[in-house]
Each structure stands twice: as C-alpha cells, then as structure tokens.
Design a protein around this motif. Structure first.
Motif, short mmCIF file in Angstrom:
data_model
loop_
_atom_site.label_atom_id
_atom_site.label_comp_id
_atom_site.label_asym_id
_atom_site.label_seq_id
_atom_site.Cartn_x
_atom_site.Cartn_y
_atom_site.Cartn_z
N SER A 26 1.79 -35.68 -44.76
CA SER A 26 2.32 -36.63 -44.42
C SER A 26 2.35 -37.66 -43.36
N ARG A 27 1.09 -38.39 -43.66
CA ARG A 27 0.93 -39.60 -43.51
C ARG A 27 1.23 -40.71 -44.22
N GLN A 28 1.85 -42.13 -43.84
CA GLN A 28 1.63 -42.87 -44.89
C GLN A 28 0.52 -43.23 -46.00
N ALA A 29 0.70 -43.04 -47.33
CA ALA A 29 -0.39 -43.36 -47.74
C ALA A 29 -1.39 -44.99 -47.82
N ILE A 30 -0.27 -46.06 -47.27
CA ILE A 30 -1.39 -46.92 -46.64
C ILE A 30 -2.70 -46.93 -45.88
N ASP A 31 -2.28 -45.61 -44.96
CA ASP A 31 -3.22 -45.62 -43.73
C ASP A 31 -4.79 -45.34 -44.35
N ALA A 32 -5.18 -45.47 -45.60
CA ALA A 32 -5.90 -44.15 -46.19
C ALA A 32 -6.86 -45.67 -46.63
N THR A 33 -6.23 -46.82 -46.86
CA THR A 33 -6.89 -48.17 -47.46
C THR A 33 -7.72 -49.19 -45.59
N GLN A 34 -7.11 -48.47 -44.22
CA GLN A 34 -7.31 -48.53 -42.93
C GLN A 34 -9.55 -49.21 -43.38
N THR A 35 -9.60 -47.91 -43.13
CA THR A 35 -11.30 -47.86 -43.82
C THR A 35 -11.79 -47.11 -45.02
N LEU A 36 -11.98 -48.05 -45.74
CA LEU A 36 -12.20 -46.86 -47.43
C LEU A 36 -13.61 -47.24 -47.19
N PRO A 37 -14.00 -45.66 -47.44
CA PRO A 37 -15.56 -44.77 -47.91
C PRO A 37 -15.60 -45.76 -48.77
N LYS A 38 -17.27 -45.70 -48.73
CA LYS A 38 -18.47 -46.28 -49.66
C LYS A 38 -18.62 -45.66 -50.60
N ASP A 39 -19.25 -44.30 -49.87
CA ASP A 39 -19.86 -43.53 -50.61
C ASP A 39 -19.23 -42.26 -50.49
N PRO A 40 -18.76 -41.00 -51.36
CA PRO A 40 -17.93 -41.27 -52.60
C PRO A 40 -17.07 -42.56 -52.39
N PRO A 41 -16.07 -43.85 -53.20
CA PRO A 41 -14.68 -43.98 -52.99
C PRO A 41 -13.39 -43.48 -53.04
N ALA A 42 -13.37 -42.41 -52.51
CA ALA A 42 -12.70 -41.05 -52.55
C ALA A 42 -12.07 -40.79 -51.01
N VAL A 43 -10.38 -40.70 -50.27
CA VAL A 43 -10.73 -40.18 -49.49
C VAL A 43 -9.05 -38.99 -50.07
N ALA A 44 -9.44 -37.75 -49.47
CA ALA A 44 -9.19 -36.67 -49.81
C ALA A 44 -7.27 -36.37 -49.23
N VAL A 45 -6.41 -36.33 -49.69
CA VAL A 45 -5.05 -36.08 -49.16
C VAL A 45 -5.19 -34.23 -48.45
N ILE A 46 -4.70 -34.42 -47.65
CA ILE A 46 -5.01 -32.60 -47.03
C ILE A 46 -3.78 -32.08 -46.62
N GLU A 47 -3.69 -30.92 -46.84
CA GLU A 47 -2.21 -30.71 -45.18
C GLU A 47 -3.34 -29.06 -44.99
N PRO A 48 -3.31 -29.49 -43.27
CA PRO A 48 -4.10 -28.38 -42.32
C PRO A 48 -3.34 -26.40 -42.52
N VAL A 49 -4.51 -26.12 -42.50
CA VAL A 49 -3.86 -24.37 -42.69
C VAL A 49 -4.25 -23.94 -41.43
N ALA A 50 -3.25 -23.43 -41.13
CA ALA A 50 -3.61 -22.41 -39.01
C ALA A 50 -4.50 -23.65 -38.65
N ASP A 51 -5.70 -23.34 -37.88
CA ASP A 51 -5.62 -24.26 -36.95
C ASP A 51 -7.21 -24.50 -37.68
N TYR A 52 -7.91 -24.14 -38.68
CA TYR A 52 -9.45 -23.44 -39.17
C TYR A 52 -9.48 -24.36 -39.84
#
Length: 413
Positions: free
Chosen positions: A224-250
C-alpha cells in the motif's frame, strides 16, 4: 570443509572468461543502461579514467581506480527523482559518477594462484568482484587445478617483502597476459560449485533450513505504500526489496519485489515514472492498458532503453503508451480483461521463491537458471508466509562450513 576449495585456485575459474572492458564513471546513464542490458549480470563495475595510458598497469594499480558497482535498481531510483522526471533527456546524459555509490570494498585484486577457499572467504565478507590477471595456460602442474608447484603452495606474491619471495615458487607456472584482466563474480563461483556437488556432499542435498542459511533480515515494503519509498535506502546485498502484504499479526505475504534483477532489462524510463507515481503493489503487479489512471505519459523510447525481451530487438523510437508491458513486467498480455487484481499476478514479474525445506542445490540451480542474485524463502507449510531470503553470501557461508563429525552409532550398515 571440502578439499575442492583447498586444491583449486582462482585462475582455474578464469579459463574462457572474456577480458575486462572498463565502464568509465564519465560515461552517461544512457550508456550505462545499454551496458547493463548487454552484460551477463544486472550490475556493472565502474572505473575512474586511467591517467597514464602509456604505463602498463598491474592488478593493484587497476583496483585503485575501481569506484563501485552500478545496478539497474540504482539507475531507476535515480531517474525516479523529481528533477529527472521533469527533464528526462538531461537525466539520461548525466555521468554515472553522480549515480553510482562509491564502494571500493566490493572489488579485490587477486593473483591467479590464490587458493579458491581464500577467495570465498573474501566474498563471504562482502567482496562482489575479483580482479584477476588473464591466463593463457597453466604449466608445470602435476595435475589439473592443483595449486601445488614443486611440492610447495602457490600463494600471492608479497610485494612488501622481496626477500621472502626469493625462494617462493613463482606464479609464472602459468602464463599471464600483461595489462589484461578479467572479473570473476559470485555467480561464477556458484557455477563452479554446481559442478562440484559430489565433492561437497552431503551439504548440497541438505535443506537450507537445516544449514541455517536463510536470512530473516530482509528489506521489505508494504504494497500500500508508495513504490518510491523502497529507494530511500537501497539494500546492498541482495539488491532487492520484498513487496509484502501483512497477514494477520504474525507473518507477511510476498507479492513481488523491487530489485536489480527484475529491472535488469526493463524500460528504465517507464519504470522510473511508475516507481514515482504508483504504490509498491501496483508497480510489481503490473498496470494494464485498460486501467484508467490520470497522467499516464507517452514515452519516446530510444535504442538505449528499448525493451530487450523481444528476439533480435534493436530498439525503436516509436512512442508507446505506459503499461506493465512498457516496463517489461509481462504478466498475461493476451487477456484484455485482466484488470488490476492480485489474481493476475503471474509470469516473469513473479518473485523467485522456494520453501525452507528446499535443498541448497535446488536453490543454487534456481538462481543460476533465472540469473538472480537471491531467492525468497517461504514456510514449508504455508507458501504465503515469507520467512527470509537466500543470497550469494549465504550460499558461500554454507558450502565452506566445517562438516559436523559423523556419529558411527547413527550409521546404518
């Protein structure tokens, strides 16, 4: 630890590797997009310009000119900046020195006679490229791939102590080409390991869970967040950000990823606009032409940023409407009634996943076949439950672990 890493040297992996072609930090973003698209990986090393071309460089001199590694994710994040979206032509002419993140620690220069186990230890600590002089042929070896020469170990030459090197066997047991080098990546190492699975038994057939290689500290962003937020701190290893949907609380459900691998051969301008304007869920799941969104731009795509997924594609200057296809995320373009829903999420835009019960050999094969830098790991009982990620460094840590002692009481006759 398997002896295969002790009795092989880095030079063994350079056979057949092409000569390093430097990409200068003064070249443009447009040129970088083309270079990354033509490379065998989703990132390219960037170098400072050589000051004295008349002087023959050794590996140490060349390594000092290394700046960092530029990935497609870095470029898309740069093009998604507000000032770049306003003037895309100027952004494409920007020198990559303004985009690449300087990090000299990502490269290490090595002698061809360096033991492979030593190279693996460096890569486990974060080195992503090995700069090695090119070799024509090995000579004077008792057997292929042996690092024993006249009964002594071949090691790196210690340039700080010439006297200590006087009686040391020289790496001239191999013929090197002056001023010519190649770069070995972690993918090259994994390909070598795949060819030595028998020597690594029983590790390759063990589950990634039992080996403890699943990294639970992955980078993620809610759909639900803006995609651009994923680039605020780019991961180095691996260079990837998972796009997730929280399910329940766990637990979290992975629906896609924003990564250098997925953006490798995409239309970078279209992806940058989508990154700046869509939510993370919309970005990774695709937006089809039949969906009405305001301010969808028309992109004039030149040969440098054309879709490279079409066979024998040489680029086109024909303007095209923005859609999931213009990015390169082709989910199911033959169905005009898909709409925007999570049920449509299929095809090459899907994240590469495995279960925590998958074997290490299967995960390595997945990464190599998809040219990926990582695999997302889900729970064995629930494929929607994301538990972590496995990358190159995790695999190298697993294959170099000391084998546990065998208990004779547990052996069957």
């Amino acid at each position: 630890m398997a002896s295969v890493f002790l009795y092989h040297v880095v030079g063994d992996l350079t056979v057949g590797k092409p000569e390093l072609v430097e990409f200068s930090e003064t070249q443009t973003v447009e040129a970088a997009i083309k270079a990354i698209g033509e490379s065998t990986e989703c990132g390219i090393p960037v170098w400072k310009i050589r000051s004295q071309k008349s002087v023959i460089e050794n590996s140490e001199m060349r390594a000092k000119r290394f700046v960092g590694i530029l990935t497609s994710l870095d470029i898309v994040a740069f093009l998604a900046r507000e000032e770049c979206l306003v003037d895309q032509e100027r952004a494409m002419k920007t020198p990559v020195s303004e985009v690449v993140v300087p990090d000299p620690s990502l490269l290490k220069e090595l002698d061809p006679a360096t033991r492979l186990i030593d190279a693996l230890e460096m890569m486990k600590q974060g080195v992503k490229r090995l700069l090695v002089p090119k070799i024509v042929v090995w000579r004077g070896m008792s057997k292929r791939f042996s690092i024993l020469y006249n009964g002594k170990w071949l090691k790196n030459i210690d340039t700080s102590n010439p006297a200590a090197n006087a009686n040391r066997p020289s790496p001239s047991s191999s013929t090197t080409i002056r001023d010519k080098f190649c770069c070995l990546s972690r993918e090259d190492i994994i390909r070598f390991i795949i060819g030595c699975l028998g020597a690594l038994a029983p590790i390759p057939l063990s589950s990634i869970y039992s080996l403890g290689v699943i990294n639970p500290n992955y980078c993620s962003i809610e759909a639900s967040r803006q995609a651009i937020d994923a680039t605020q701190t780019l991961p180095k290893d691996p260079p990837a950000v998972a796009v997730i949907e929280p399910v329940a609380d766990y637990y979290n459900k992975i629906i896609g990823e924003i990564s250098a691998t997925k953006l490798w051969k995409c239309d970078h301008l279209a992806a940058a606009w989508a990154l700046a304007n869509f939510s993370a869920g919309q970005f990774v799941m695709g937006v089809e032409d039949n969906i009405t969104l305001k301010s969808l731009p028309d992109f004039a795509v030149n040969s440098m940023v054309a879709n490279t997924n079409t066979a024998n594609s040489r680029g086109t200057t024909r303007p095209k409407k923005f859609s999931s296809r213009s990015i390169g995320f082709v989910s199911n373009p033959t169905n005009p009634n898909l709409g925007f829903s999570r049920s449509m999420y299929r095809g090459r835009s899907a994240p590469l996943t495995c279960k925590e019960t998958s074997s290490l050999a299967a995960v390595m094969a997945q990464m190599l076949s998809h040219r990926a830098t990582h695999v997302w790991v889900t729970d064995a009982e629930n494929e929607d439950h994301l538990v972590g990620v496995v990358g190159y460094a995790d695999i190298l840590a697993a294959v170099t672990k000391p084998l546990p002692p065998t208990n004779p009481e547990n052996q069957t006759s």
